[in-house]
Design an enzyme around this catalytic site. Structure first.
Site, PDB file in Angstrom:
ATOM      1  N   CYS A   1     -30.055  -5.661   4.496  1.00  0.00           N
ATOM      2  CA  CYS A   1     -29.899  -6.159   5.859  1.00  0.00           C
ATOM      3  C   CYS A   1     -29.998  -5.024   6.876  1.00  0.00           C
ATOM      4  O   CYS A   1     -29.357  -3.972   6.712  1.00  0.00           O
ATOM      5  CB  CYS A   1     -28.542  -6.861   5.988  1.00  0.00           C
TER       6      CYS A   1
ATOM      7  N   GLN B   1     -14.778 -24.073  -1.334  1.00  0.00           N
ATOM      8  CA  GLN B   1     -15.189 -22.724  -1.732  1.00  0.00           C
ATOM      9  C   GLN B   1     -16.608 -22.447  -1.241  1.00  0.00           C
ATOM     10  O   GLN B   1     -17.513 -23.259  -1.432  1.00  0.00           O
ATOM     11  CB  GLN B   1     -15.131 -22.573  -3.250  1.00  0.00           C
TER      12      GLN B   1
ATOM     13  N   ASP C   1      -2.992 -22.124  -6.814  1.00  0.00           N
ATOM     14  CA  ASP C   1      -4.078 -21.402  -6.143  1.00  0.00           C
ATOM     15  C   ASP C   1      -3.657 -21.142  -4.701  1.00  0.00           C
ATOM     16  O   ASP C   1      -4.169 -21.760  -3.763  1.00  0.00           O
ATOM     17  CB  ASP C   1      -5.361 -22.241  -6.208  1.00  0.00           C
TER      18      ASP C   1
ATOM     19  N   CYS D   1      -6.972 -15.192  -4.813  1.00  0.00           N
ATOM     20  CA  CYS D   1      -7.995 -14.447  -4.072  1.00  0.00           C
ATOM     21  C   CYS D   1      -7.468 -13.082  -3.650  1.00  0.00           C
ATOM     22  O   CYS D   1      -8.150 -12.354  -2.923  1.00  0.00           O
ATOM     23  CB  CYS D   1      -8.454 -15.237  -2.851  1.00  0.00           C
TER      24      CYS D   1
END
Length: 470
Positions: free
Chosen positions: A76, A301, A400, A427
């Site tokens: 990028c 997600q 979660d 996470c």
């Protein structure tokens, strides 16, 4: 009296590691750690520090004596300015190496838990163009590069449609091509921007809180459906019609075209009305024999392929026989709950967000799943002894939580009821490790599996199976 300057320079320092938040790590001659944003382990660099803390420096590599063999040419052109992909300059196998290392180190050093043989991290087979959701911001005062500033030239057009510069809430980097979401995402963004400029429709001014065009959200599914949501700050009926009709005619593949009028101080839409202009007010994602309706406010997600792998690992770790009562804590829109439901006797999902629970119930009904129940409320308040008495003692808990991990009261309640197994999806392996430490007396870790959901970034998911000690 002038403050003492703590800025220092260090020369020919080897970068030795990659740490938290995507920073690389070197060591100064005085023994302090130096965190760098623009280097890769294996680089040998001169460093200019700009912050000094008690135990470390923050700095920048200003000269490279040797480039690491682990370097990659970033794809990028915006890399280094945009804060989204901090690791594009690192080869993907090394990204996976350092993610696995961070997870293992957190579990051992913070959690002080004994680990089984660690299964290698599950990498992503599409390290670019993997996101199914992107959000872009309009601005009439785009960020200028040093070259543009030093040129001292008059810039007539400061309009931008892109991302916030890290640490600068009022500066937007204008994006030409983003490598995170597949086409037609870039085409939609660029052509909408060009049309708005041509029609002289004002872009948002975050300081003055004025303008028309505020944000653009693009969501896609593996089934080919596309949702576009345009957020206006303030707009006439003609301006709204002009923008939306342009999108409808230019991109007939859009299956859900919606808009929001939001004049409040921030651009979150969760308390705003979302109006459907064309098509349906949702798109549909498929996973195995399940379908999930996703609306503008839904959490899902953002890496569809890896989400499927994450859910399969969770289901495999739970190893259900069909007779178990399963609690799914922090269930969100109930995706994991429904994914494991056909192998369980019953699944109870708990989540704090009312819209998410409504979506979970709607999706369960759509999928003809009749062995799930979903409840809304703050986890530490809802998940109590009365709740357990009413709904039954769980055989398995799947949890979660958000990045902050589980509240200590939730951990204590799990320890009060002592289910046979806990599958902990996280996470943030640091807060996961903290929670595991509190459960270590009663549970042992029998499996652990890291999953790379976000290539080119430092973020990583981790799944742990806890089994009750005999």
């Amino acid at each position: 009296m002038r403050r003492k300057q703590n800025k220092k320079q260090f020369f020919e320092v080897e970068v030795i590691d990659a740490g938290a938040k995507g920073k690389s790590v070197a060591k100064a001659p005085d023994g302090k750690i130096i965190f760098l944003n623009n280097a890769v382990p294996g680089d040998v660099v001169d460093i200019q520090t700009f912050k000094k803390r008690k135990g470390y420096y923050e700095g920048k590599a200003i000269h490279f004596h040797k480039y690491s063999e682990h370097r990659e040419t970033p794809a990028c052109v915006h890399f280094g300015t945009c804060g989204g992909c901090k690791w594009q300059h690192m080869k993907y196998d090394q990204q996976l190496f350092f993610k696995q290392k961070e997870v293992t180190n957190n579990l051992v050093r913070i959690g002080k838990v004994e680990l089984p043989e660690v299964t290698p991290i599950l990498g992503c087979d599409t390290p670019y163009f993997y996101r199914n959701k992107m959000e872009f911001s309009f601005s009439n005062n785009r960020w200028l590069s040093l070259e543009e500033i030093n040129a001292n030239a008059t810039i007539d057009n400061r309009n931008a449609l892109g991302f916030h510069i890290p640490g600068m809430w009022d500066k937007i980097l204008d994006i030409d091509k983003c490598w995170l979401q597949a086409d037609p995402s870039n085409d939609i963004r660029n052509r909408l921007k060009a049309f708005a400029i041509e029609q002289q429709i004002p872009f948002f001014d975050p300081k003055q809180q004025s303008g028309v065009l505020r944000t653009l959200m693009i969501r896609t599914t593996s089934t080919g459906e596309i949702m576009v949501v345009v957020q206006f700050f303030a707009a006439t009926k003609e301006q709204i019609e002009s923008i939306l009709q342009f999108l409808k005619e230019t991109f007939p593949q859009i299956t859900s075209l919606q808009y929001v009028i939001n004049a409040k101080g921030n651009d979150t839409i969760y308390d705003q009305d979302v109006i459907c202009y064309h098509g349906q007010n949702f798109i549909v994602e498929e996973m195995e024999d399940l379908q999930f309706k996703i609306n503008a406010k839904s959490f899902y997600q953002t890496n569809t392929k890896q989400a499927y792998n994450l859910y399969k690992i969770t289901r495999d770790f739970a190893n259900l026989s069909g007779n178990e009562l399963v609690y799914d804590l922090y269930t969100g829109t109930g995706t994991i709950a429904q994914f494991v439901a056909k192998k369980a006797k019953k699944v109870i999902g708990v989540e704090a967000v009312p819209d998410a629970i409504k979506a979970a119930k709607d999706n369960a009904k759509h999928n003809k799943i009749d062995n799930t129940d979903f409840f809304v409320g703050d986890m530490k308040s809802v998940f109590n002894s009365e709740f357990i008495t009413t709904h039954g003692q769980p055989d398995v808990i799947i949890t979660d939580p958000p990045r902050d991990g589980m509240h200590k009261d939730v951990v204590q309640q799990i320890l009060n009821i002592l289910p046979e197994k806990i599958v902990y999806v996280s996470c943030n392996s640091a807060t996961q490790a903290r929670d595991l430490a509190m459960m270590d007396l009663d549970y042992k870790i029998t499996k652990t599996q890291a999953v790379d959901m976000f290539p080119q970034t430092h973020h990583v998911e981790n799944v742990v199976l806890l089994e009750k000690r005999t």
